[in-house]
Design a protein around this motif. Structure first.
Motif, PDB file in Angstrom:
ATOM      1  N   UNK A 161       2.797   9.242 -31.292  1.00 10.06           N
ATOM      2  CA  UNK A 161       2.863   9.304 -32.752  1.00 10.06           C
ATOM      3  C   UNK A 161       3.664  10.518 -33.198  1.00 10.06           C
ATOM      4  N   UNK A 162       3.449  11.671 -32.554  1.00 10.39           N
ATOM      5  CA  UNK A 162       4.172  12.874 -32.925  1.00 10.39           C
ATOM      6  C   UNK A 162       5.654  12.759 -32.576  1.00 10.39           C
ATOM      7  N   UNK A 163       5.971  12.110 -31.460  1.00  9.62           N
ATOM      8  CA  UNK A 163       7.378  11.879 -31.127  1.00  9.62           C
ATOM      9  C   UNK A 163       8.035  11.015 -32.189  1.00  9.62           C
ATOM     10  N   UNK A 164       7.289  10.023 -32.663  1.00 12.10           N
ATOM     11  CA  UNK A 164       7.841   9.171 -33.711  1.00 12.10           C
ATOM     12  C   UNK A 164       8.095   9.937 -34.993  1.00 12.10           C
ATOM     13  N   UNK A 198      -0.211  17.332 -38.347  1.00 11.64           N
ATOM     14  CA  UNK A 198      -0.535  15.912 -38.458  1.00 11.64           C
ATOM     15  C   UNK A 198      -2.045  15.711 -38.410  1.00 11.64           C
ATOM     16  N   UNK A 199      -2.513  14.819 -39.247  1.00 13.57           N
ATOM     17  CA  UNK A 199      -3.923  14.426 -39.227  1.00 13.57           C
ATOM     18  C   UNK A 199      -4.061  13.251 -38.266  1.00 13.57           C
ATOM     19  N   UNK A 221       1.593  19.572 -34.264  1.00 12.00           N
ATOM     20  CA  UNK A 221       2.359  20.288 -35.280  1.00 12.00           C
ATOM     21  C   UNK A 221       3.848  20.171 -35.013  1.00 12.00           C
ATOM     22  N   UNK A 222       4.601  20.230 -36.099  1.00  9.58           N
ATOM     23  CA  UNK A 222       6.052  20.235 -36.033  1.00  9.58           C
ATOM     24  C   UNK A 222       6.581  21.418 -36.827  1.00  9.58           C
ATOM     25  N   UNK A 275       1.972   5.385 -39.599  1.00 11.14           N
ATOM     26  CA  UNK A 275       2.358   6.690 -40.146  1.00 11.14           C
ATOM     27  C   UNK A 275       1.218   7.689 -39.998  1.00 11.14           C
ATOM     28  N   UNK A 276       1.566   8.902 -39.561  1.00 12.20           N
ATOM     29  CA  UNK A 276       0.586   9.967 -39.401  1.00 12.20           C
ATOM     30  C   UNK A 276       0.671  10.884 -40.614  1.00 12.20           C
TER      31      UNK A 276
END
Length: 844
Positions: free
Chosen positions: A85-88, A71-72, A114-115, A308-309
């Motif tokens: 944001x990453x959880x979303x 993610x940026x 990261x995911x 949105x990321x």
């Protein structure tokens, strides 16, 4: 020694083994076992809601796609939570994957931004379609016809309408002909004159008049990034905050929908549909009627929709399901052959104890596989290799015990005493060697976790469990079997336990002050006094590799270290390598390297593919150049199957290289500290740890040198599995060295007046059979996997094979000799010979 306790323990072991065999028995045994017998089919374990029918397989065995997304987070405004944001984003992807019906998928956080997404059974194209879709938070209202009635659809798919009348006022206002259902999580339509719903309301985007006078749909783009869970009284609500444009749209829509529902959709799925109680102005709203935990999740989802990321694919791999299925079958069969070979060797060499050890090995393998199935552990090709390696370590524990037993029997001890003494004297070696392996496994897990390398993590976890169960098998199961033999007619045949064992025969000589040099007696080998020749042999082995390492490139890096793309293609029609290379060059990849496999597939290695030029505002930027290449190749050469695909960006490759170096250094440091602690009761214990690390680095340099030569001569590349193999060999080499050091420790303690070189020499002689036998069992299983197992881990298995041989050599001819050289002052003496003028003058 046979008593009720031992019989009861044996019964428990037998029951556990039988249960384990039933649980792990395959549903299609004909794929793995000889076809001349009608094998029964397995059904796994089913108790209530708990159901385990088959093993959980990794992507390399089951087929599927792995994607690592970054993610940026610079796109987030100041003060916004990266974690939220990453959880979303994670929730959004999970919703898409679940909606698609992908079973056993995994979406995990890797680091801060990261995911890692694993999609079993999904092709690369489907994965890109699934993950690459733009996430959209939408607000919708019930669809109406020209007369203002709600448009509904029955379960049979037929459309009908119901009146849009509102009954009640204020907080009691609600639609007269709609009813909310928690089960279906939607509003249902109740036709006039009926009491039961007959269909679902249809939704359309909720629109309002924007500040520019145009009609616009209300979406998550108009939300501020501060949706939160609040309490109104004792009830939790989700508070929403729109920006100025969104506030105007929201006010326009709510003014029109008082008493009617407005639905909130995320990725085309309804997540909430509250009834609008009043005209809402000011841009603030609340969602009621959600539990606290769901409210927190909803707030995260709303914020992710509002903010949105941007995501970028930095690593991607795809394995064809057919290739995975073939790898499973061949690897299992190879493992079976390896284990049967080990059992045959144990019986031939150790006779009756070997039979008992083979019975214990059946218990070990069945219980270990049952644990894998019930947890469940995701098995990969590397995991299968770890399982086979753990079998070798389980056998090693038995070998240590049996060699100790044989010594006691040769010394004239009775069988009962020999069994107990054998276990007692072997335990320190088993404990310390396995702890060193567990230290290496822990570092391997960390190394794999740093960049989402599930093959590495799977290998580490499998080996950790295998080592733990092997200790239980050797100390508990084998011991019980041996104790039950005592008092039976078999126990009277000591020759079945050790060929040289005869009551009253003296033991082989050990070093004593009166017998300071037992190594000159029959049956003993003189290792220590020839240590200079061993050092020269090590140099002769190391120098060619060191020279090769000095010539760029030192090692031929795979895409995980150099960034780039590799894919394996199987064309339906014959294709010439030159034609394929020419076509790739015309597509902008003149650097592409081709390799033809024995099965006729093409392995293509080329530079990093470019990502999509127009990155969507939400969701990942999936690489599109791959699509263009695949389409061009299909147009030119006809249909083909992508058997394997992997892509790594430069960001990941740099991090993998750094983490690999850290992992090797950490493994060496951990081993040094542990051995120094384990030998703390001896003088200068740190020498043992240092000698073990030097011997381990010897093995590392041997492998690096060999693979440097292989890279230049055969084009062999190194990848993360090479590093995994390297770390595994660090553990194995230390495992082997500790067994020798443990015997030195014991002999030093028991014979304080004997010269240290003689102690080391006797210790090496006493452990020689164990070192060779253990290496043989491991080598046999590795060779079986290398010849018959999966192609994707052949370089990894080659590392193990060469490393086991080097580790066995270094534990005998390097580590122990360094201890002697250190004790005898060989280095200062050599320095004096080479530089006599620099040597200090002797004191008068």
């Amino acid at each position: 020694m046979r008593n009720r306790g031992h019989l009861f323990t044996f019964a428990l072991i037998a029951i556990l083994t039988a249960i384990a065999i039933v649980v792990v028995w395959p549903s299609d045994p004909g794929r793995y076992l000889p076809g001349f017998f009608p094998w029964p089919k397995g059904h796994g374990l089913h108790i209530g809601s708990f159901d385990r029918k088959t093993m959980r397989l990794g992507l390399d065995l089951k087929g599927g796609t792995y994607v690592l997304l970054e993610a940026d987070t610079s796109a987030l405004p100041a003060g916004a939570s990266v974690d939220d944001a990453m959880k979303g984003v994670q929730n959004i992807i999970e919703r898409r994957v679940n909606a698609y019906g992908v079973s056993e998928s995994e979406i995990q956080r890797e680091g801060a931004n990261r995911l890692a997404v694993q999609l079993p059974g999904i092709t690369g194209q489907k994965a890109r379609d699934l993950i690459g879709r733009t996430a959209e938070l939408e607000f919708k209202e019930p669809q109406r016809d020209d007369q203002g009635n709600f448009v509904c659809k029955s379960n049979a798919g037929e459309s009908f309408t119901v009146p849009s009348n509102v009954v009640g006022t204020g907080d009691q206002a609600r639609p007269a002909n709609l009813v909310w259902t928690e089960t279906g999580h939607d509003w249902l339509c109740v036709p006039s004159g009926q009491t039961a719903p007959t269909g679902n309301v249809q939704w359309v985007p909720a629109t309002g008049i924007g500040s520019d006078g145009k009609e616009k749909p209300l979406t998550g783009h108009f939300l501020k990034a501060n949706a939160s869970v609040e309490l109104q009284g004792a009830a939790p609500v989700v508070a929403l905050h729109f920006n100025s444009e969104g506030g105007k749209l929201f006010g326009d829509i709510t003014g029109r929908l008082v008493g009617l529902p407005m639905a909130i959709f995320l990725d085309q799925e309804i997540i909430s549909a509250p009834t609008i109680r009043s005209h809402i102005t000011g841009g603030d709203a609340v969602i009621e009627g959600v539990p606290l935990d769901e409210g927190r999740t909803l707030a995260i989802q709303l914020n992710s929709g509002a903010l949105p990321v941007p995501l970028t694919v930095i690593q991607e791999s795809t394995v064809d399901a057919t290739l995975g299925d073939d790898s499973v079958r061949r690897s299992v069969q190879a493992g079976e052959i390896g284990i049967l070979a080990v059992i045959a060797f144990m019986i031939l060499y150790y006779r009756l104890p070997g039979i008992l050890a083979s019975m214990a090995l059946v218990t070990y393998t069945s219980v270990l596989l049952m644990i894998f199935k019930l947890i469940p552990v995701t098995l990969t090709l590397a995991g299968i290799a770890a399982f086979v390696l753990s079998v070798g370590m389980a056998v090693d524990a038995n070998i240590l015990i049996f060699e100790r037993m044989k010594e006691e029997l040769r010394a004239g001890r009775a069988l009962v005493a020999a069994i107990e003494a054998g276990f007692g004297r072997a335990w320190p070696s088993i404990r310390d060697s396995n702890v060193s392996t567990l230290i290496t496994c822990g570092i391997l897990w960390w190394f794999g976790d740093q960049f989402g390398a599930n093959l590495v993590k799977g290998f580490a976890l499998t080996l950790i469990i295998g080592v733990a169960v092997s200790m239980f098998s050797a100390i508990f199961v084998t011991r019980t079997f041996l104790r039950l033999m005592v008092g039976t007619p078999l126990a009277k045949r000591l020759g079945w336990f050790a060929a040289e064992a005869k009551a009253g025969v003296a033991a082989a000589p050990v070093p004593t002050p009166s017998n300071p040099s037992p190594t000159r007696r029959a049956g003993f080998l003189d290792f220590v006094h020839r240590r200079g020749w061993y050092y020269l042999l090590s140099l002769a082995i190391l120098i060619p590799g060191l020279v090769s390492l000095l010539i760029p490139p030192a090692l031929r890096p795979g895409i995980e270290f150099a960034a780039g793309t590799t894919m394996t293609l199987r064309f339906e029609q014959p294709v010439a390598a030159e034609d394929l290379r020419s076509e790739l060059a015309s597509l902008g990849h003149s650097e592409a390297r081709l390799q033809r496999t024995s099965e006729g597939d093409f392995i293509i290695r080329m530079g990093e593919l470019q990502a999509t030029a127009n990155v969507p505002p939400v969701g990942p930027a999936m690489p599109s150049e791959r699509d263009a290449i695949e389409k061009a190749l299909q147009d030119h050469f006809g249909a083909f199957t992508v058997r394997d695909f992997a892509a790594v960006s430069g960001v990941v490759s740099r991090q993998i290289g750094r983490n690999a170096a850290i992992a090797v250094i950490a493994a060496a440091g951990g081993i040094l500290l542990y051995i120094s602690w384990a030998f703390r009761h001896l003088p200068k214990p740190w020498r043992y740890g240092t000698a073990a690390v030097i011997a381990t680095m010897h093995d590392v340099m041997v492998l690096l040198g060999l693979f440097s030569i292989f890279g230049k001569v055969f084009g062999m590349e190194i990848n993360t599995m090479f590093i995994t193999g390297l770390l595994t060999i660090i553990g194995f080499s230390t495992h082997d060295t500790i067994v020798v050091f443990d015997r030195i420790r014991e002999n030093v303690t028991r014979n304080p007046g004997v010269a240290f070189p003689e102690i080391v020499n006797a210790s090496l002689t006493e452990t020689l059979a164990r070192s060779i036998n253990t290496s043989m069992t491991v080598v046999v299983t590795i060779v079986a996997l290398l010849l018959l197992g999966g192609v994707t881990i052949q370089s990894f298995l080659l590392v193990l094979l060469l490393g086991v041989i080097s580790g066995t050599y270094s534990s005998i001819f390097v580590a122990s000799q360094i201890l002697v050289s250190w004790e005898q002052g060989d280095v200062p003496r050599l320095f004096q010979r080479l530089f006599p003028r620099l040597a200090p003058a002797p004191s008068s």
